[in-house]
Every structure is written in structure tokens, then in C-alpha cells.
Design a protein around this motif. Structure first.
Motif, mmCIF file in Angstrom:
data_model
loop_
_atom_site.group_PDB
_atom_site.id
_atom_site.type_symbol
_atom_site.label_atom_id
_atom_site.label_comp_id
_atom_site.label_asym_id
_atom_site.label_seq_id
_atom_site.Cartn_x
_atom_site.Cartn_y
_atom_site.Cartn_z
ATOM 1 N N GLY A 48 0.814 -1.209 0.000
ATOM 2 C CA GLY A 48 0.000 0.000 0.000
ATOM 3 C C GLY A 48 0.846 1.257 0.000
ATOM 4 O O GLY A 48 0.427 2.306 -0.525
ATOM 5 N N SER A 49 2.045 1.177 0.571
ATOM 6 C CA SER A 49 2.953 2.325 0.555
ATOM 7 C C SER A 49 3.412 2.640 -0.864
ATOM 8 O O SER A 49 3.613 3.803 -1.218
ATOM 9 C CB SER A 49 4.156 2.057 1.453
ATOM 10 O OG SER A 49 3.761 1.848 2.791
ATOM 11 N N PHE A 50 3.596 1.605 -1.688
ATOM 12 C CA PHE A 50 3.967 1.842 -3.087
ATOM 13 C C PHE A 50 2.844 2.586 -3.817
ATOM 14 O O PHE A 50 3.111 3.450 -4.657
ATOM 15 C CB PHE A 50 4.271 0.517 -3.786
ATOM 16 C CG PHE A 50 5.465 -0.208 -3.228
ATOM 17 C CD1 PHE A 50 6.563 0.498 -2.764
ATOM 18 C CD2 PHE A 50 5.501 -1.592 -3.166
ATOM 19 C CE1 PHE A 50 7.675 -0.170 -2.252
ATOM 20 C CE2 PHE A 50 6.596 -2.257 -2.666
ATOM 21 C CZ PHE A 50 7.683 -1.542 -2.198
ATOM 22 N N TYR A 51 1.616 2.229 -3.510
ATOM 23 C CA TYR A 51 0.470 2.939 -4.085
ATOM 24 C C TYR A 51 0.495 4.407 -3.675
ATOM 25 O O TYR A 51 0.312 5.303 -4.514
ATOM 26 C CB TYR A 51 -0.817 2.258 -3.613
ATOM 27 C CG TYR A 51 -2.100 2.958 -4.000
ATOM 28 C CD1 TYR A 51 -2.724 2.687 -5.215
ATOM 29 C CD2 TYR A 51 -2.701 3.872 -3.145
ATOM 30 C CE1 TYR A 51 -3.912 3.308 -5.568
ATOM 31 C CE2 TYR A 51 -3.885 4.508 -3.487
ATOM 32 C CZ TYR A 51 -4.475 4.217 -4.701
ATOM 33 O OH TYR A 51 -5.654 4.851 -5.042
ATOM 34 N N LEU A 88 -2.432 2.350 4.244
ATOM 35 C CA LEU A 88 -3.190 1.309 4.940
ATOM 36 C C LEU A 88 -4.542 1.053 4.281
ATOM 37 O O LEU A 88 -5.011 -0.094 4.235
ATOM 38 C CB LEU A 88 -3.383 1.698 6.406
ATOM 39 C CG LEU A 88 -2.115 1.700 7.271
ATOM 40 C CD1 LEU A 88 -2.443 2.058 8.703
ATOM 41 C CD2 LEU A 88 -1.409 0.352 7.210
ATOM 42 N N ASN A 89 -5.184 2.108 3.765
ATOM 43 C CA ASN A 89 -6.458 1.913 3.070
ATOM 44 C C ASN A 89 -6.268 1.046 1.823
ATOM 45 O O ASN A 89 -7.082 0.156 1.539
ATOM 46 C CB ASN A 89 -7.059 3.264 2.679
ATOM 47 C CG ASN A 89 -7.468 4.088 3.879
ATOM 48 O OD1 ASN A 89 -7.720 3.548 4.953
ATOM 49 N ND2 ASN A 89 -7.532 5.395 3.715
ATOM 50 N N ALA A 90 -5.190 1.306 1.092
ATOM 51 C CA ALA A 90 -4.954 0.560 -0.143
ATOM 52 C C ALA A 90 -4.589 -0.891 0.143
ATOM 53 O O ALA A 90 -5.058 -1.801 -0.551
ATOM 54 C CB ALA A 90 -3.846 1.235 -0.955
ATOM 55 N N ILE A 91 -3.765 -1.136 1.150
ATOM 56 C CA ILE A 91 -3.336 -2.507 1.401
ATOM 57 C C ILE A 91 -4.499 -3.360 1.904
ATOM 58 O O ILE A 91 -4.619 -4.535 1.556
ATOM 59 C CB ILE A 91 -2.156 -2.548 2.402
ATOM 60 C CG1 ILE A 91 -1.543 -3.954 2.456
ATOM 61 C CG2 ILE A 91 -2.582 -2.115 3.783
ATOM 62 C CD1 ILE A 91 -0.999 -4.429 1.142
ATOM 63 N N GLY A 92 -5.392 -2.764 2.702
ATOM 64 C CA GLY A 92 -6.564 -3.517 3.148
ATOM 65 C C GLY A 92 -7.448 -3.923 1.990
ATOM 66 O O GLY A 92 -7.862 -5.089 1.874
ATOM 67 N N ALA A 93 -7.727 -2.980 1.079
ATOM 68 C CA ALA A 93 -8.554 -3.292 -0.084
ATOM 69 C C ALA A 93 -7.865 -4.291 -0.999
ATOM 70 O O ALA A 93 -8.505 -5.200 -1.568
ATOM 71 C CB ALA A 93 -8.876 -2.005 -0.840
ATOM 72 N N LEU A 105 -9.170 -11.125 9.778
ATOM 73 C CA LEU A 105 -9.168 -9.697 9.460
ATOM 74 C C LEU A 105 -10.557 -9.229 9.042
ATOM 75 O O LEU A 105 -11.016 -8.156 9.449
ATOM 76 C CB LEU A 105 -8.155 -9.419 8.345
ATOM 77 C CG LEU A 105 -8.122 -7.991 7.793
ATOM 78 C CD1 LEU A 105 -7.719 -7.005 8.879
ATOM 79 C CD2 LEU A 105 -7.176 -7.894 6.605
ATOM 80 N N ALA A 106 -11.233 -10.037 8.233
ATOM 81 C CA ALA A 106 -12.589 -9.674 7.791
ATOM 82 C C ALA A 106 -13.543 -9.572 8.976
ATOM 83 O O ALA A 106 -14.329 -8.610 9.084
ATOM 84 C CB ALA A 106 -13.095 -10.707 6.785
ATOM 85 N N PHE A 107 -13.496 -10.541 9.880
ATOM 86 C CA PHE A 107 -14.380 -10.502 11.048
ATOM 87 C C PHE A 107 -14.080 -9.285 11.925
ATOM 88 O O PHE A 107 -14.990 -8.652 12.474
ATOM 89 C CB PHE A 107 -14.230 -11.792 11.861
ATOM 90 C CG PHE A 107 -14.895 -12.991 11.236
ATOM 91 C CD1 PHE A 107 -16.074 -12.854 10.537
ATOM 92 C CD2 PHE A 107 -14.338 -14.256 11.350
ATOM 93 C CE1 PHE A 107 -16.698 -13.958 9.950
ATOM 94 C CE2 PHE A 107 -14.945 -15.358 10.777
ATOM 95 C CZ PHE A 107 -16.129 -15.211 10.068
#
Length: 653
Positions: free
Chosen positions: A42-45, A223-228, A433-435
Motif C-alpha cells: 500500500g505504501s507503493f500505491y 493502509l487503506n490501499a493494502i486492506g482493499a 481480518l474480515a471478522f
């Protein structure tokens, strides 16, 4: 709510799916070949969108179209540099320890971006030639969104051609299936890994750069990008690029429909579908993992013959260990008396103890049970909210809530664990993680019950604990009992059965152990202990917020366990004290505390590949072996002069 607005939302979802697919495709490639769960993806994004902004500022005008691929290439080069200088050194470390290194990179890269571009949001220019809009069904649709709709399939086709029509692609696909065999055939595995990592980083950077005209560059994008991206990769199937594209389309279109529906009244109850956008992707992931664990278009992952170091058996404590623990307990007990002039020290020690109990509960299922959880904060938060709600709404005394809060968390672990223990490896981690995210979304949006985003306040200890020192001693006793209890369980028949299921499921099942039921029970116990830590945390702060259930709390727990060492019982305690103390000390002394903290973690990763406690134990064992050899050799040297005359005498006779 009409048909034309639905079309607009669906087209917007298609545009968002393109960038999401690019990030997920890079993550899937990297994991498929290197087996690294790259938390820094996500940091690369994020770097991609910031780099595109900087290049457009310099080039201006039509330079926008040069800035996008240039930013992607720059991010690809950054990925190659990281792989060569850092990740190549830790491929033989345990896989989860590699996750710790990539988490440290997240901290370093975030502060590097902060230093270069500052904390403010940066909104890029409109795309030259595509800054207008197109009228469709009476609605205005940005031309750039239509461009993004086309970009996704084009990139998918180009990457597919690269992987299926070139020698490099053949090697990548072969390494995904059996990377050890590829190395045995004479392929330079190191440079193959570097090329794949650079390609994955380039795709993530391109995904970020393409979003420049649509959203501002912020420090929260990583963090938003890596989660998605994790969600898309798991839903589509690990290693499947078409699956990643289908999953990105599915999730973005479901979000678009939720936004279109807005607030709908069902059976007299107003249901806000727009709020579901916070959690709909994790709902989809949970459903797919329960139904088809390997994803929509994926296949069951073949085990790697080189999966890092093996887990070592836990050993009973020796005299030195017991003496050290006793000395630590005495020192901790006396700390309030030794630091009477520093009230903040007591507050920090309470936080350290709570962190140690939370980390110990996570280690219980990660180490001895072999179940990797990325959502353990759910039970910490359930315990905290359980104590707060019982005290505020039901009027229960603090002492009773400390008993009931672990039961609330254990009930949550009971429900979630039933599904989770049926999976293993990265799929189990993603389901936890989903739960956790589903639980966070419920707490975050249930304003009337949990206080929503504001949380709950006025959660204070009883009168006899109003003195911080008294609360500290209570916390020390409860944390000590919790850690001691987990240790006792691990050396009971239940604990041995738990470890047997981790080491060999088939053999454990053959001798009559119900592995899934044992793991389920262990999952519930770990959740209950984490809930106890959460209850102590709520009373120590006097309030509780949804942040206690967020991904960051789960990541902190992972860092504590891995930093201390997953193969030792002392590891989570050492890791919790080290991480929490470093976090507090570094954050109070420098503006760029994340980078310094990340650098310290990276140094510890390289110096202590088994964690701090694990590496210290190895050093102690080596010194012990050397001492024994020295004693044996010295004993032989002492006896040798006595044997020589006797032998000579016998020869003379």
C-alpha cells in the motif's frame, strides 16, 4: 434513486476497480513468487500518487501523461532497491517475520513521504484532454473515469501476455508453482525475485498515479490501499490475475450499488446501505472464504518446501528462567515506590502490562496453535466495550465487569472461531481480518449503543483504585495471572494436543485428537484473555473508542509477538515491552518517530532473525554447549597423564 444515477454509480465503480486491480495484481504476483505477505504494498500505491503529483508540478501541461508512467517506473525502482537491500536477506526467516520487516517499511516510507511533501492533502491537476465530461442518460460522467474503465482491461491483457508469451512469464508461473525446482534448473532465483517485486511495485505505483485527478494524495492511503488489495487478492484467488480483476469489479460494483440505494426503509426500519461501503468488501471476503477458501478463480495453494525456519517445540522453564522472572516480578512490584515523583511512568507501565497480556493471548494461537490471526483486536475491543457498556448501561461494579468482559470477548471468539478454524495459513489470517473489520464497522456506526465514532467515556475504576498505583498493582496481578494461566494451559494435555494439531494434523487425527475442536477451544480462550486486556485498558483510560478494534491494533499485536519471538513463551512479553516502550519514547522525542521506530525494527529484524527472546535463547544455548565441551575437554586432559604410565607399564610387561 433512478436508473440513470445507477448507471453513473456503476461506471464510477468500474473506474475505481481499475486502480484497485493494479494494486491487487502487484500484490498477487509478489506473494505468488516470493511468498512474502508484503504489508508495504500500500505504501507503493501512496508513493505513486505523490510521485505523480511532484512530476506534474515540474513538467506541467501535457507533461501529465509523461508523469504517470514515470512515477510508476520510479516506484518500481524503489521496489527493486528494497528487495535487494532488505528482503533478500530475510527470505529464510519465518514468513510472519518477513511481515514484520514489511510493516517497518510502512513506517519508514510514511515518514519519508511526510518529510518530502508535508502533512497536507495534495490534489493533482485535471488530465489534459480528458478534463471534460460526457452526457449519458442526462447525467454528466467525467471523461477521465471512462479512460480508467478502459485502462484496467488493457493492463490485464498486457500482463497476461507478459506471463504467457515470454520466457520471463514462464519462469514466473513456474516459480509460483514450485520455486525450488526453478532454482534447481539453474535459474537465478535472486534476480527473478527482484524483477517480480519491481513489477509488482510498478503496478501499485501506476494504480496510485492514475488516481491523481480523482482523489487527493494523503498519508492514509497506504493502509487503506493494502486492506482493499488484500481483500481483492483473497476473493479473486491467490496468484490469479483474472480473479483479481473479477474481484475488484465485484467489490467496487457492490459498493456502487450501496451508494445508489442510500437509505431504504425495510419493514419499517431505515437501513443505510451507503454506510455498508465501510465494510462491504470484508463481508464479501468473509462469505467467499467460508464458501470457497481459495477464492473465486484460484486453486488450493501448494505448500512450499522452503517456508522458512521450522517452529521449535516449547520447553519448560529452567532455573535461570524462573529466577529471572521472579526478579522481574519483584522489580515491577516495587516500581510505583521507586518512581513516586513520575506519575507518567505508572501510566506507561500500565500500558506495557496490558500490551503484554494482549500479545500473550495472540501468541497463544499463533505459536503453539499455528493459527495466524490478523484481526485479534476484535476481541480486545469486545472486552473493552463489554466492560464499558456493563458499567454504564447495566450499572455493574468494576469488579464484576472485569469478570464478565472476557466472557463477552470469548463469545465473539466462539462465533468467529467456528468459521476461522476451518481454514489455515493466509486464508485463516484474512478471515480473521474480515471478522475484525465487520466488528469495527458495527461499533463505529451504532451511535445509539456504542457511541459510534465518539466512543464511550466516563469508564473509571472503583474508589479504592482511584490512586494510579493501586490500579497498577491490580493490573500487574491480573496480567501475571493471565500469562501464568496461558503457560499452564500450554503444558497441560490440552496444550500438547494443540501443538500436535499444529505440527501434524493427520497424525494428531489418527491418534484420536479432534484437531478442529481443540483449535476452536484455543481460539476462544485466546479471545477471552484478549478481552480481559481490553477491559483493563478501558478502565485505565477512562474511555473507549472504535480505534481499539481497528486494524492498527491488530498489527501492533502482530509486531509485539514477532519482535519478541514466536518460538518462545517469553517472546510476546519481551516484544510487547520493547515495542510499547520504543513507540512511546520515540514518539515523544522526534517528529518523524515512525521512521525511527521502523528503522529500529528493521535493525532488530536483521540482528535477531528469531525475535529478541528467541535469539537470546539461541545465544545462551550456544554458550552452554561451548561450556560443556570445554569441561569435557578439560576433563580428558586431566585424566590423560594418569593413563599414559599405566599403558606404558602394560606394554613393558
Amino acid at each position: 434513486m433512478n436508473f440513470s444515477s445507477l448507471i453513473v454509480q456503476l461506471l464510477n465503480g468500474l473506474a475505481s476497480a481499475s486502480s484497485l486491480f493494479l494494486v491487487a495484481a502487484g500484490l498477487s504476483l509478489i506473494f505468488g513468487v516470493t511468498r512474502i505477505v508484503n504489508f508495504a504494498h500500500g505504501s507503493f500505491y501512496m508513493v505513486g500518487i505523490y510521485a505523480a503529483y511532484a512530476l506534474t508540478e515540474k513538467l506541467g501541461g501535457v507533461g501529465f501523461w509523461l508523469a504517470l508512467p514515470a512515477a510508476a517506473l520510479a516506484v518500481g525502482a524503489l521496489g527493486a532497491l528494497i528487495e535487494v537491500t532488505l528482503l533478500r536477506r530475510i527470505y529464510k526467516a519465518p514468513e510472519l517475520f518477513q511481515l514484520l520487516a514489511t510493516f517497518a517499511l510502512v513506517l519508514v516510507i510514511k515518514d519519508a513521504v511526510l518529510w518530502l511533501w508535508g502533512p497536507d492533502e495534495l490534489l493533482g491537476p485535471r488530465a489534459p484532454g480528458l478534463s471534460g465530461s460526457v452526457t449519458l442518460l442526462g447525467r454528466q460522467i467525467p471523461t477521465y473515469d471512462l479512460f480508467l474503465v478502459v485502462v484496467g482491461p488493457i493492463v490485464l491483457g498486457l500482463v497476461w501476455l507478459l506471463l504467457t508469451r515470454t520466457r520471463f512469464g514462464t519462469l514466473v508461473r513456474a516459480a509460483t508453482q514450485d520455486r525450488e525446482m526453478v532454482s534447481a534448473l539453474g535459474v537465478n532465483q535472486a534476480w527473478l525475485f527482484t524483477a517480480v517485486f519491481a513489477l509488482g511495485a510498478l503496478l501499485a505505483g501506476l494504480g496510485g498515479a492514475l488516481q491523481l485527478p480523482r482523489e487527493p494524495a494523503t498519508l492514509e492511503l497506504d493502509l487503506n490501499a493494502i486492506g482493499a488489495a488484500f481483500v481483492v487478492v483473497v476473493v479473486g484467488g491467490m496468484g490469479s490475475l483474472p480473479g483479481a480483476y473479477v474481484a475488484a469489479l465485484l467489490i467496487c460494483q457492490i459498493k456502487a450499488v450501496c451508494i445508489w440505494l442510500g437509505v431504504v426503509e425495510i419493514a419499517g426500519v431505515a437501513v443505510s446501505f451507503s454506510k455498508l461501503t465501510l465494510v462491504v468488501d470484508f463481508l464479501v471476503m468473509a462469505a467467499v472464504l467460508v464458501w470457497r477458501p481459495w477464492g473465486l478463480m484460484g486453486r488450493p495453494q501448494a505448500p512450499s518446501r522452503h517456508a522458512g525456519m521450522q517452529e521449535e517445540p516449547l520447553r519448560r522453564a529452567g532455573k535461570t528462567y524462573v529466577t529471572t522472572v521472579a526478579a522481574m516480578v519483584v522489580m515491577l512490584t516495587a516500581m510505583p515506590l521507586l518512581t513516586g515523583d513520575s506519575p507518567y511512568t505508572i501510566v506507561l507501565l500500565v500500558d506495557l502490562l496490558i500490551a503484554a497480556l494482549f500479545a500473550a493471548s495472540l501468541h497463544f494461537i499463533m505459536g503453539p496453535a499455528g493459527m495466524h490471526s490478523f484481526g485479534h483486536a476484535a476481541y480486545f475491543g469486545l472486552g473493552a466495550y463489554g466492560a464499558a457498556l456493563l458499567a454504564r448501561a447495566a450499572g455493574c461494579p468494576m469488579e464484576l465487569t472485569l469478570v464478565l468482559a472476557p466472557l463477552v470477548a470469548g463469545l465473539g471468539a466462539f462465533v468467529y472461531g467456528w468459521f476461522a478454524v476451518r481454514l489455515s495459513g493466509v486464508y485463516l489470517a484474512m478471515l480473521t481480518l474480515a471478522f475484525a473489520q465487520i466488528t469495527w464497522a458495527i461499533v463505529y456506526q451504532w451511535d445509539g449503543f456504542t457511541g459510534g465514532s465518539n466512543g464511550l467515556t466516563g469508564v473509571w475504576p472503583s474508589e479504592w483504585l482511584s490512586d494510579k498505583r493501586s490500579y497498577y498493582w491490580l493490573t500487574l496481578v491480573l496480567v501475571g495471572l493471565g500469562i501464568w494461566g496461558l503457560r499452564r494451559v500450554l503444558f497441560s494435555p490440552f496444550g500438547y494436543a494443540l501443538r500436535a494439531g499444529r505440527d501434524s494434523t493427520l497424525r494428531a487425527d489418527a491418534i484420536g485428537i479432534d484437531v478442529k475442536r481443540i483449535q476452536w477451544a484455543g481460539f476462544v480462550l485466546a479471545g477471552a484473555v484478549a478481552g480481559g486486556a481490553g477491559a483493563l485498558f478501558a478502565y485505565s483510560k477512562g474511555s473507549i473508542s472504535p480505534e481499539s478494534l481497528a486494524v492498527g491494533r491488530s498489527v501492533d499485536g502482530l509486531v509485539m509477538v514477532l519482535l519478541g519471538g514466536i518460538q518462545t513463551l517469553a517472546g510476546p512479553v519481551v516484544g510487547a515491552f520493547t515495542f510499547a516502550w520504543l513507540h512511546d519514547t520515540v514518539a515523544r522525542n522526534t517528529e518523524y518517530w515512525r521512521a525511527l521506530l521502523g528503522a529500529i525494527i528493521l535493525i532488530l529484524v536483521l540482528l535477531f532473525p528469531q525475535g529478541i527472546a528467541g535469539s537470546l535463547r539461541q545465544i545462551a544455548e550456544r554458550l552452554h554447549v561451548r561450556a560443556r565441551r570445554s569441561n569435557i575437554l578439560s576433563g580428558v586432559a586431566v585424566q590423560q597423564p594418569r593413563q599414559v604410565p599405566a599403558t606404558v607399564a602394560e606394554v613393558a610387561r
